[in-house]
Design an enzyme around this catalytic site. Structure first.
Site, PDB file in Angstrom:
ATOM      1  CG  ASP A 135      -1.863  -1.167   1.281  1.00 30.03           C
ATOM      2  OD1 ASP A 135      -2.126  -1.758   0.226  1.00 30.03           O
ATOM      3  OD2 ASP A 135      -2.320  -1.513   2.386  1.00 30.03           O
ATOM      4  CB  ALA A 194      -4.970   6.471 -15.920  1.00 29.73           C
ATOM      5  CD  GLU A 195      -7.090   8.148 -21.276  1.00 29.82           C
ATOM      6  OE1 GLU A 195      -7.112   7.051 -20.688  1.00 29.82           O
ATOM      7  OE2 GLU A 195      -6.283   8.417 -22.188  1.00 29.82           O
TER       8      GLU A 195
HETATM    9  O1  F6P Z   1      -2.529  -4.087   3.107  1.00 27.85           O
HETATM   10  C1  F6P Z   1      -2.373  -4.833   1.945  1.00 27.85           C
HETATM   11  C2  F6P Z   1      -3.725  -5.161   1.334  1.00 27.85           C
HETATM   12  O2  F6P Z   1      -3.493  -5.924   0.161  1.00 27.85           O
HETATM   13  C3  F6P Z   1      -4.614  -3.951   1.014  1.00 27.85           C
HETATM   14  O3  F6P Z   1      -4.231  -3.282  -0.157  1.00 27.85           O
HETATM   15  C4  F6P Z   1      -5.970  -4.587   0.939  1.00 27.85           C
HETATM   16  O4  F6P Z   1      -6.994  -3.667   1.248  1.00 27.85           O
HETATM   17  C5  F6P Z   1      -5.899  -5.660   1.997  1.00 27.85           C
HETATM   18  O5  F6P Z   1      -4.512  -5.936   2.226  1.00 27.85           O
HETATM   19  C6  F6P Z   1      -6.597  -6.927   1.616  1.00 27.85           C
HETATM   20  O6  F6P Z   1      -6.584  -7.769   2.704  1.00 27.85           O
HETATM   21  P1  F6P Z   1      -6.941  -9.321   2.649  1.00 27.85           P
HETATM   22  O7  F6P Z   1      -5.752 -10.031   2.100  1.00 27.85           O
HETATM   23  O8  F6P Z   1      -7.206  -9.672   4.060  1.00 27.85           O
HETATM   24  O9  F6P Z   1      -8.118  -9.471   1.739  1.00 27.85           O
END
Ligand code: F6P
Ligand code: ADP
Length: 329
Positions: A135, A194-195
């Site tokens: 993230d 991206a637009e």
């Molecule tokens: O924090 C990493 C992440 O991949 C986020 O981007 C996403 O919202 C979340 O973890 C998804 O979590 P899980 O693997 O529990 O679905």
């Protein structure tokens, strides 16, 4: 800066927490081998804080971390244990660290995992954090481990989707991960041409999204790419429904990239970052530092107090948002 006496340190433990990120394995390898080099023993905790509570410790030798530098995911496994915010769970964790004769702990993970590390530090246990999360929402480091690989995975998908989009004169709405942070969407959007880019840090009305697509269509574009962060104000299906009803000239399709963004071999950048941060984490402990996260600041690796890291969210840099708009003509 908080310190402890490193001369008493004989055995350290390591865990990977939160969502897995490419490069975590390379980082574990760096921590283990740096520690062994300093005559420390290393124990791996399997399954993050849940494994800590269970007492799921395994000894790690140099050979145990061989052949993993190129592997995505985390061989130590990860897990989520929301109850680790509670006193009773943290006390149990402290007890397990004591019972396994651990003198210091390295936590590799995202914002939540670093909060867990801070909780142990506040209870007097020596810890070092290493930022790893696709993230890039962690304050105190330009880049977290895994971000670069995820970004490249997203870009590959955008490039492929553009091929089919322009063949059919379609608009593709591509939803990417990032929780409450728009970094992945903004950077993949700008690099993918991206637009429209939709991120939590900048609200854009559905009307404006439609207007930008209509404008693109009228200027003769054969495709339109909208990259939307999962944490943006509008749900992908709602955006697509609105655009279909409004009519922009483009037929609209939605692709939610999902967990494919978390997997894969770490890029050279992520491996190098992982190796440098893992090495620095152990070096900091050997210097008697605790309660810190090692981050990449400029081109240097520096320790930053966990108190600071966890007290402020990291947001996407909006200068890039303005640049993306200029370049989307
Ligand atoms: O924090 C990493 C992440 O991949 C986020 O981007 C996403 O919202 C979340 O973890 C998804 O979590 P899980 O693997 O529990 O679905
Ligand atoms: P990430 O580390 O990728 O941000 P999470 O937010 O899911 O992932 O957090 C990982 C784990 O860290 C949680 O399941 C929990 O065990 C622990 N954790 C999160 N926040 C806290 C907190 N405030 N105090 C103690 N532990 C926490």
């Amino acid at each position: 800066m908080t310190t402890f006496d490193p001369k008493t340190m004989r055995r350290i433990a390591i865990m990977t927490g939160g969502g897995d990120a490419p490069g975590m394995n390379a980082c574990v390898r760096a921590v283990v081998r740096t520690a062994l080099n300093a005559d420390l023993e290393v124990m791996g905790i399997q399954g993050a804080y849940a494994g800590l509570i269970r007492g799921d410790f395994i000894p790690l030798t140099a050979r145990d971390v061989g052949g993993i530098i190129q592997r995505g995911g985390t061989f130590l496994q990860t897990d989520r244990l929301p109850q680790f915010k509670e006193d009773a769970y943290q006390e149990k964790g402290m007890q397990q660290l004591h019972d396994h004769q651990i003198d210091a702990l390295v936590v590799i993970g995202g914002d939540g995992s670093l909060n867990g590390a801070l909780a142990l530090h506040r209870r007097g246990f020596p810890v070092m954090g290493v930022p790893a999360s696709i993230d890039n929402d962690i304050w105190g480091t330009n880049m977290a481990i895994g971000v670069d690989t995820a970004l490249n995975t997203i870009l590959e998908a955008i490039d492929k989707l553009r091929d089919t989009a322009s063949s059919h004169k379609r608009a593709f709405l591509i939803e990417v991960m990032g929780r409450n942070c728009g970094y992945l969407a903004l950077m993949s959007g700008i690099c993918g041409g991206a637009e429209v880019i939709l991120i939590p840090e900048m609200e854009v009305s559905l009307e404006e999204v439609a207007e930008r697509l209509i404008d693109s269509y009228q200027r003769g574009k054969t495709h339109a790419i909208i990259v939307s962060a999962e944490g943006a104000a509008h749900q992908s299906d709602d955006i697509a429904k609105y655009l279909k009803e409004k009519g922009t000239g483009f037929d609209v399709r939605v692709t939610i990239l999902g967990h494919v963004q978390r997997g894969g071999r770490p890029s050279a950048f992520d491996r190098l970052l992982a190796l440098r941060l893992g090495n620095a984490a152990v070096q900091c402990l050997l210097d008697g530092k605790t309660g810190m996260m090692v981050g990449l600041l400029g081109r240097e690796v520096s320790p930053v107090p966990l108190e600071q890291v966890t007290s402020q969210p990291r947001q996407a840099n909006l200068d890039y948002y303005d640049l993306a708009r200029v370049l989307a003509r």
